[in-house]
Design an enzyme around this catalytic site. Structure first.
Site, PDB file in Angstrom:
ATOM      1  CG  HIS A 117      11.074  -3.295  -5.360  1.00 20.76           C
ATOM      2  ND1 HIS A 117      11.482  -4.258  -6.251  1.00 20.76           N
ATOM      3  CD2 HIS A 117       9.721  -3.247  -5.444  1.00 20.76           C
ATOM      4  CE1 HIS A 117      10.422  -4.756  -6.866  1.00 20.76           C
ATOM      5  NE2 HIS A 117       9.343  -4.175  -6.393  1.00 20.76           N
TER       6      HIS A 117
ATOM      7  CG  HIS B 242       6.155  -2.987  -4.678  1.00 18.49           C
ATOM      8  ND1 HIS B 242       6.459  -2.490  -5.927  1.00 18.49           N
ATOM      9  CD2 HIS B 242       5.509  -1.987  -4.020  1.00 18.49           C
ATOM     10  CE1 HIS B 242       6.018  -1.242  -6.014  1.00 18.49           C
ATOM     11  NE2 HIS B 242       5.444  -0.912  -4.872  1.00 18.49           N
TER      12      HIS B 242
ATOM     13  CG  HIS C  25       9.806  -7.873  -5.712  1.00 21.24           C
ATOM     14  ND1 HIS C  25      10.753  -8.231  -6.649  1.00 21.24           N
ATOM     15  CD2 HIS C  25       8.741  -7.442  -6.422  1.00 21.24           C
ATOM     16  CE1 HIS C  25      10.274  -8.009  -7.867  1.00 21.24           C
ATOM     17  NE2 HIS C  25       9.056  -7.533  -7.761  1.00 21.24           N
TER      18      HIS C  25
ATOM     19  CG  ASP D  59       9.744  -5.045 -14.600  1.00 21.07           C
ATOM     20  OD1 ASP D  59       9.603  -3.950 -14.035  1.00 21.07           O
ATOM     21  OD2 ASP D  59       8.782  -5.793 -14.917  1.00 21.07           O
TER      22      ASP D  59
ATOM     23  CB  ALA E 189      -0.011   1.455   1.620  1.00 22.63           C
ATOM     24  CB  SER E 190       4.190   0.451  -1.418  1.00 29.19           C
ATOM     25  OG  SER E 190       3.446   0.211  -2.601  1.00 29.19           O
TER      26      SER E 190
ATOM     27  CG  HIS F 135       6.182  -2.384 -13.717  1.00 28.79           C
ATOM     28  ND1 HIS F 135       7.093  -3.286 -13.220  1.00 28.79           N
ATOM     29  CD2 HIS F 135       5.139  -2.378 -12.854  1.00 28.79           C
ATOM     30  CE1 HIS F 135       6.620  -3.810 -12.102  1.00 28.79           C
ATOM     31  NE2 HIS F 135       5.444  -3.281 -11.852  1.00 28.79           N
TER      32      HIS F 135
END
Lengths: 558, 558
Positions: free
Chosen positions: B76, B78, B81, B198, B235-236, B371
């Protein structure tokens, strides 16, 4: 500020620290030519204050009026209330009035700086009054996260100001010492002109739980621990330490104390009778070794993940006396002060790596705040029903929230004043207003220096920290008008020289060319030489690296 | 690592980042002479990493095996990552496989560095498979705090590894895209050799609330706001932005977006169809001016109190386009990432000072984590019933807790492996073990330099930051064997020269005496001269100031 008789008499309250911040609390109360000070604390440096040890209030106003200052009264022994006393006393020799534990802690701090308490200083008890000029100052018991904390009522010809100090209302206090509700309501009935109240937890609804509420949770942790127990808490939290000692004694465990500030505080608390230790329960670290692990309780510093503190060093196997083992239980009976979250997390991870079981979440119920939440703040207002209200001891958002609470209690909005450090609050019998400002601010302490590290030095440190420095030395013969040595370049904190030799060699070539250019018209002014070195280097280095090291050209004359 | 046929075939999983930390996630999967990489993210610098912009994984292992690397797959978009993809691609040109939003964000980052995606890169959809050598890689939809996040199942001759990416299970996702429970259980039925999951929220009991649960709380804030609304969020977090836009549209309000990263992300999300904006709802900042204040909604960066971000600048009246007014409502639809608490508090206080109403507490219910909490982490294990379990994406305490959760689900303890960056996890069809380590660690990026700022430079920066520097220049005539110029002294970040002239003058005298001493036996080695300068100065300065500036003697030859 001349004195007028009768109704136009004025009383001034001037905060020098503690408003708009948590830290360095200091309140000045002035009537005519008499001044008293309530508290003189320190603040911890912000991240940007590179190399700074502590921050203290700017005492200029007091120094300018030194002959008027009659004494200093201290509400309780936390660093943000006593940490600057020594620095003030170095400049103005005035007596200190405080409860015994508070005075004991202050004496210890003064001794560290080779100082003693001024002769007329006095240990007081809650309930005592101290007369200083026109001020009658009364110490009134409140509850807090350190024993013997007091509010201070200052009665003057204009009226009574009540300064709460740091407080909460604990209905089941560990030492059995309730807040003095009777005296608070009596003073309220007699009339309190202005209430100056602790705003720290103004954003927290409800009541702060009693210190005693920690006990069953602490007990559960102690009973569930299979091996040794280490408990980290604030060194000044004598009641927390008391509960841990009592629990240990009930369970037949032995307790040792580790870490300078905790050993210090425990020693003073024992001497002065604030700690009650059942016979044989407390032992030295050495004696503890002979006790089976599952009967050991170690009370330690490091609850904030401070790198040099005992627990943090144990967590990386760097403590000279104590090694951690799998099977140890580590209990954080404290909460991370804002700003310390990452250091606490670091210590927790390290503790886990050493095989310890770690209990550190707020939900474990082994820590409660020492400050009043909203309901207690409103209770304080309603016990005292002041005419005017000044929220203190808090960041702006806390002061603002505290004002809203006071309004909810029926204090008229126009009778509530929000100020900042240096604000002059002027009171008469019937009025309260802000009438100006005095000098106030931060004084930075670095090593032995007080106030000599200012903006310029900090700004330089910041550039050095982020970018490093590149020094260019050129030797000139002024008489001959020639460059006789250099340019030699040395860098620190900029690049690792071996890896970046190409970069620095090329940089040196450019400096040579720039100097040669400059020299065509003879040896220019030093300022011009330095300027041209800076210009060519900053451009070249930024193009190549996108970094902006401090560029320091030095011209040495032979 | 030679290839063996049959049952002794080995599959290697090697984390280069993301274990023992939150940040710079990067997982290597290797079978024989074929390697794929899952994610390449950045980490933010720690406080001690002075002047460092970002931290990326040490890719040495991949560079040493460059000819084996077949491609990189991204879970993804972020930063932790994708933030290091550009640095990897600069060294190894390999195709990138990611969902459209993820690829779009990566393309943006590459463009900033003057790079393009490698030719064979491909945008995939959840459900797609990519074949790279012996690896069949399948993208499987999960929910997260950014759209189009996927888990990645890598099927090899040895078995299937499932990498969850970052995930939660949101039963009412904003975009209607549920996690692919069917595919997860199908793969589980077929057999998952190892689950890499995760661990971020492993210490949080229960379930993470749905993104949709934010809506009623956000609505309440929007309705209660009397004037303009400013909402700060990551922002994401496109879904959060989506909800704000929908609410605004329902209430007849107009929305503008402010702040580089948010304008960027919104633009890409709009282009690629991840954001649905009702006609006329989104306007430019200029167009927003013509709208009455109580119909304005501004979506802004600065939810972490980042000093340069839009909201932080508005809070100190330093934003070129937007000024705050009393009556504004500022909503923090985000939580402070550990380490950012003080900057957020600073911005909040500044916003209050400007008269805004500020809503920022977790209890306001306008932010939920992206998460999985404990119950969802256990659900992931039970959907997939892996043979082996490797907790990833977390600090040590989170990995440990995640292991305990897996044990609670019946995964045998010996089948759960906790490692760190660089650990070689070796799998066969029937076994899993840790068999060694590869090179791993942090690479510091400062300006354009990657990896050239190392320990020595950081150590120097630290001393410069805390104590400053004192430079002593001496000019010598080597042939004559005499000192011909200096000692000249310059300090930066140490003391403010004007105030400390006495100190520096006396320091210079001492250096002169020391040099004169040294010269009695003729001009000594440079090292000896420098050493004597350092010795005399460090002692003198520490005695006088209790500070230890960096002392840098420079000998220039004429």
């Amino acid at each position: 500020m001349a004195r007028h008789r009768g109704k136009t008499e004025k009383l001034y309250v001037i905060p020098l620290g503690g408003l708009g911040e948590i830290g360095k609390n200091c309140m000045v109360v002035q009537y005519g030519d008499d001044i008293i000070v309530i508290d003189a604390g320190l603040a911890f440096p912000e991240e940007e204050m590179l190399g700074i040890d502590i921050v203290i209030p700017d005492f200029t106003y007091l120094l300018e009026n030194r002959e008027k200052v009659r004494g200093i009264l201290i509400t309780h022994g936390h660093e943000d209330h006593i940490g600057a006393v020594a620095y003030l006393l170095r400049n103005i020799n005035i007596p200190v009035y405080a409860t015994r534990l508070t005075l004991g802690l202050i004496e210890g701090k003064l001794a560290e700086m080779g100082m003693k308490l001024p002769a007329e200083s006095k240990a007081v008890r809650a309930g005592d009054q101290v007369k200083l000029g026109p001020f009658t100052c009364e110490f009134i018991r409140v509850n807090h996260s350190i024993p013997d904390a007091c509010a201070i009522a200052v009665t003057t010809p204009v009226g009574t100001i009540l300064h709460t100090g740091d407080f909460k209302f604990d209905q089941t206090p560990i030492d059995g010492e309730f807040a003095d509700y009777r005296r608070l309501t009596e003073l309220g009935k007699r009339g309190i002109l202005a209430l100056l109240s602790d705003s720290t937890n103004a954003e927290r609804p409800g009541y702060t739980p009693s210190e005693r509420s920690v006990r069953p949770n602490m007990e559960r942790v102690f009973r569930e621990a299979k091996g040794r127990i280490l408990m980290a808490t604030f060194a000044s939290n004598v009641h927390r330490i008391q509960q841990a000692i009592e629990l240990a004694a009930e369970m037949g465990k032995k307790v040792a104390v580790v870490g300078r500030s905790m050993e210090n505080t425990v020693r003073i608390a024992l001497e002065l009778g604030y700690l009650n230790v059942p016979e044989g329960t407390m032992v030295t670290v050495d004696e503890l070794r002979r006790v089976p692990l599952n009967q050991q309780v170690i009370l330690t510093t490091g609850s904030q993940g401070e790198p040099m503190a005992a627990l943090s060093r144990m967590a990386v196997n760097d403590h000279k006396a104590i090694e951690l083992y799998p099977g140890d239980t580590v209990l954080f009976a404290a909460t991370a002060i804002p700003g310390n979250e990452k250091s606490v997390a670091r210590t927790v991870n390290n503790l886990y790596r050493r095989g310890a079981e770690v209990i550190y979440d707020r939900s474990a119920g082994v820590h409660v705040s020492g400050h009043a939440s909203q309901e207690e703040q409103k209770l304080m207002i309603n016990l005292t029903r002041p005419k005017f209200f000044v929220p203190i001891h808090g960041e702006y958002r806390m002061l603002l929230k505290h004002k809203q609470l006071a309004e909810a209690c029926g204090i008229p909005s126009e009778n509530i004043l929000i100020g900042e450090n240096g604000t002059i609050f002027e009171f008469t019998r019937n009025s309260a207003q802000i009438t100006g400002k005095v000098t106030s601010g931060q004084v930075l302490v670095d090593g032995l220096g007080v106030g000599d590290v200012g903006n310029i030095v900090l700004r330089d440190r910041k550039q050095l920290a982020q970018e490093g420095i590149l020094i260019v030395v050129v030797a000139v013969d002024r008489e001959e008008g020639t460059i006789v040595g250099g340019p030699d370049m040395v860098s620190r904190g900029f690049v690792y020289v071996r890896e970046s030799e190409g970069l620095l060699d090329e940089a040196k070539e450019r400096v040579k060319r720039a100097l040669a250019d400059q020299m065509q018209r003879g040896l220019p002014e030093w300022a011009v030489l330095k300027s041209s070195i800076r210009d060519v280097l900053s451009k070249y280095l930024y193009d190549k690296t996108h970094r902006r090291p401090m560029i320091l050209p030095i011209i040495i004359e032979i």
